[in-house]
Design a protein around this motif. Structure first.
Motif, PDB file in Angstrom:
ATOM      1  N   ARG A  26      36.019  60.413  44.153  1.00  0.00           N
ATOM      2  CA  ARG A  26      34.744  59.706  44.188  1.00  0.00           C
ATOM      3  C   ARG A  26      33.587  60.677  43.972  1.00  0.00           C
ATOM      4  NH1 ARG A  26      35.426  55.471  49.141  1.00  0.00           N
ATOM      5  NH2 ARG A  26      37.498  54.809  48.590  1.00  0.00           N
TER       6      ARG A  26
ATOM      7  N   ARG B 252      29.764  61.982  44.611  1.00  0.00           N
ATOM      8  CA  ARG B 252      28.974  62.041  45.848  1.00  0.00           C
ATOM      9  C   ARG B 252      28.127  60.789  45.953  1.00  0.00           C
ATOM     10  NH1 ARG B 252      27.285  64.779  50.019  1.00  0.00           N
ATOM     11  NH2 ARG B 252      25.086  65.003  50.481  1.00  0.00           N
ATOM     12  N   ASP B 253      28.165  60.177  47.122  1.00  0.00           N
ATOM     13  CA  ASP B 253      27.432  58.948  47.369  1.00  0.00           C
ATOM     14  C   ASP B 253      26.408  59.216  48.457  1.00  0.00           C
ATOM     15  OD1 ASP B 253      26.559  56.373  47.560  1.00  0.00           O
ATOM     16  OD2 ASP B 253      28.520  55.511  48.047  1.00  0.00           O
ATOM     17  N   ASP B 254      25.144  59.031  48.147  1.00  0.00           N
ATOM     18  CA  ASP B 254      24.078  59.335  49.106  1.00  0.00           C
ATOM     19  C   ASP B 254      23.664  58.136  49.951  1.00  0.00           C
ATOM     20  OD1 ASP B 254      23.952  61.961  48.286  1.00  0.00           O
ATOM     21  OD2 ASP B 254      22.492  61.549  46.718  1.00  0.00           O
ATOM     22  N   ARG B 255      24.404  57.031  49.856  1.00  0.00           N
ATOM     23  CA  ARG B 255      24.077  55.871  50.678  1.00  0.00           C
ATOM     24  C   ARG B 255      24.465  56.144  52.131  1.00  0.00           C
ATOM     25  NH1 ARG B 255      27.475  51.283  48.385  1.00  0.00           N
ATOM     26  NH2 ARG B 255      28.918  53.008  48.215  1.00  0.00           N
ATOM     27  N   SER B 256      23.774  55.484  53.033  1.00  0.00           N
ATOM     28  CA  SER B 256      24.119  55.619  54.456  1.00  0.00           C
ATOM     29  C   SER B 256      25.430  54.895  54.718  1.00  0.00           C
ATOM     30  CB  SER B 256      23.017  55.033  55.328  1.00  0.00           C
ATOM     31  OG  SER B 256      22.994  53.623  55.192  1.00  0.00           O
TER      32      SER B 256
ATOM     33  N   GLN C 286      24.962  51.162  54.806  1.00  0.00           N
ATOM     34  CA  GLN C 286      24.835  50.563  53.474  1.00  0.00           C
ATOM     35  C   GLN C 286      26.193  50.497  52.782  1.00  0.00           C
ATOM     36  OE1 GLN C 286      22.081  49.103  52.194  1.00  0.00           O
ATOM     37  NE2 GLN C 286      23.478  48.391  50.625  1.00  0.00           N
ATOM     38  N   LYS C 287      27.023  51.524  52.966  1.00  0.00           N
ATOM     39  CA  LYS C 287      28.369  51.496  52.381  1.00  0.00           C
ATOM     40  C   LYS C 287      29.186  50.341  52.956  1.00  0.00           C
ATOM     41  CE  LYS C 287      28.646  56.466  51.689  1.00  0.00           C
ATOM     42  NZ  LYS C 287      29.303  57.704  52.122  1.00  0.00           N
TER      43      LYS C 287
ATOM     44  N   ASP D 214      27.914  47.024  51.540  1.00  0.00           N
ATOM     45  CA  ASP D 214      28.382  46.850  50.166  1.00  0.00           C
ATOM     46  C   ASP D 214      29.863  46.495  50.132  1.00  0.00           C
ATOM     47  OD1 ASP D 214      25.834  47.431  49.333  1.00  0.00           O
ATOM     48  OD2 ASP D 214      26.293  49.498  48.736  1.00  0.00           O
ATOM     49  N   ARG D 215      30.629  47.110  51.017  1.00  0.00           N
ATOM     50  CA  ARG D 215      32.064  46.805  51.068  1.00  0.00           C
ATOM     51  C   ARG D 215      32.312  45.368  51.517  1.00  0.00           C
ATOM     52  NH1 ARG D 215      36.491  50.616  54.111  1.00  0.00           N
ATOM     53  NH2 ARG D 215      38.320  49.610  53.239  1.00  0.00           N
TER      54      ARG D 215
END
Length: 180
Positions: A148, A150-154, A157-158, A161-162
């Motif tokens: 994956r 790099r994901d900067d979401r908190s 928020q992840k 979204d899931r």
């Protein structure tokens, strides 16, 4: 599974140590009860059963943490939240030799299991059997297997979204029509 955070290993070790302590106390109480040393045998039997069951449950939680089982986090938190009043009760009963270590272990385990690193790692599926066993259904590779970016979401928020990716329970299945 080499990317297991140190906080997960620490939480599992602390939970396992408490589990071993509870099992040892249950065995000790059971032996003392069987030898006739218990003042109230009925209560002693209850304490023995609860100690053994609780200790085995804590050991199962520790194993679940090490395996990355998502369902092991909540019972681990609950056992630590139950340990704090027990430690306080022991403190008030003038048993600081037991109360202080128990309280410290409970607080450290809570901090470790609730840390952001532990939370982020335990959110993802870590099932060893699915990786080693051949799949008869031949499902396409999941996104979890791909590296994956790099994901900067908190984390919140992840998770949101899931949840949005999950199909609605009241939505009709594909190929069927909704009947009124």
């Amino acid at each position: 599974m080499t990317d297991r955070p140190i906080t997960v290993r620490a939480a599992a070790a602390l939970e396992g140590a408490e589990g071993l302590g509870a099992v040892a106390f249950g065995v000790y109480t059971g032996v003392e009860t069987a030898a006739g040393a218990a003042v109230d045998p009925v209560s002693a039997i209850g304490v023995t059963v609860l100690s053994l069951a609780g200790g085995l449950g804590m050991l199962a939680c520790a194993r679940g943490l090490l395996r990355g089982a998502q369902g092991s986090r909540a019972p681990t938190v609950l056992t630590q939240l139950f340990a704090l009043p027990v430690a306080w009760s022991l403190w008030q009963s003038e048993r600081p030799a037991i109360a202080v270590p128990m309280g410290i272990v409970a607080v450290l385990a809570l901090v470790a299991v609730l840390s952001p690193a532990s939370t982020a790692w335990l959110v993802h599926d870590h099932d060893e059997e699915d990786e080693d066993a051949p799949d008869d259904d031949a499902k396409p590779a999941s996104r979890a297997a791909e590296p994956r970016p790099r994901d900067d979401r908190s984390l919140g928020q992840k998770l949101m979204d899931r949840l949005k990716e999950q199909p609605a329970k009241d939505a009709p299945a594909k190929g069927t029509s909704a009947k009124n």
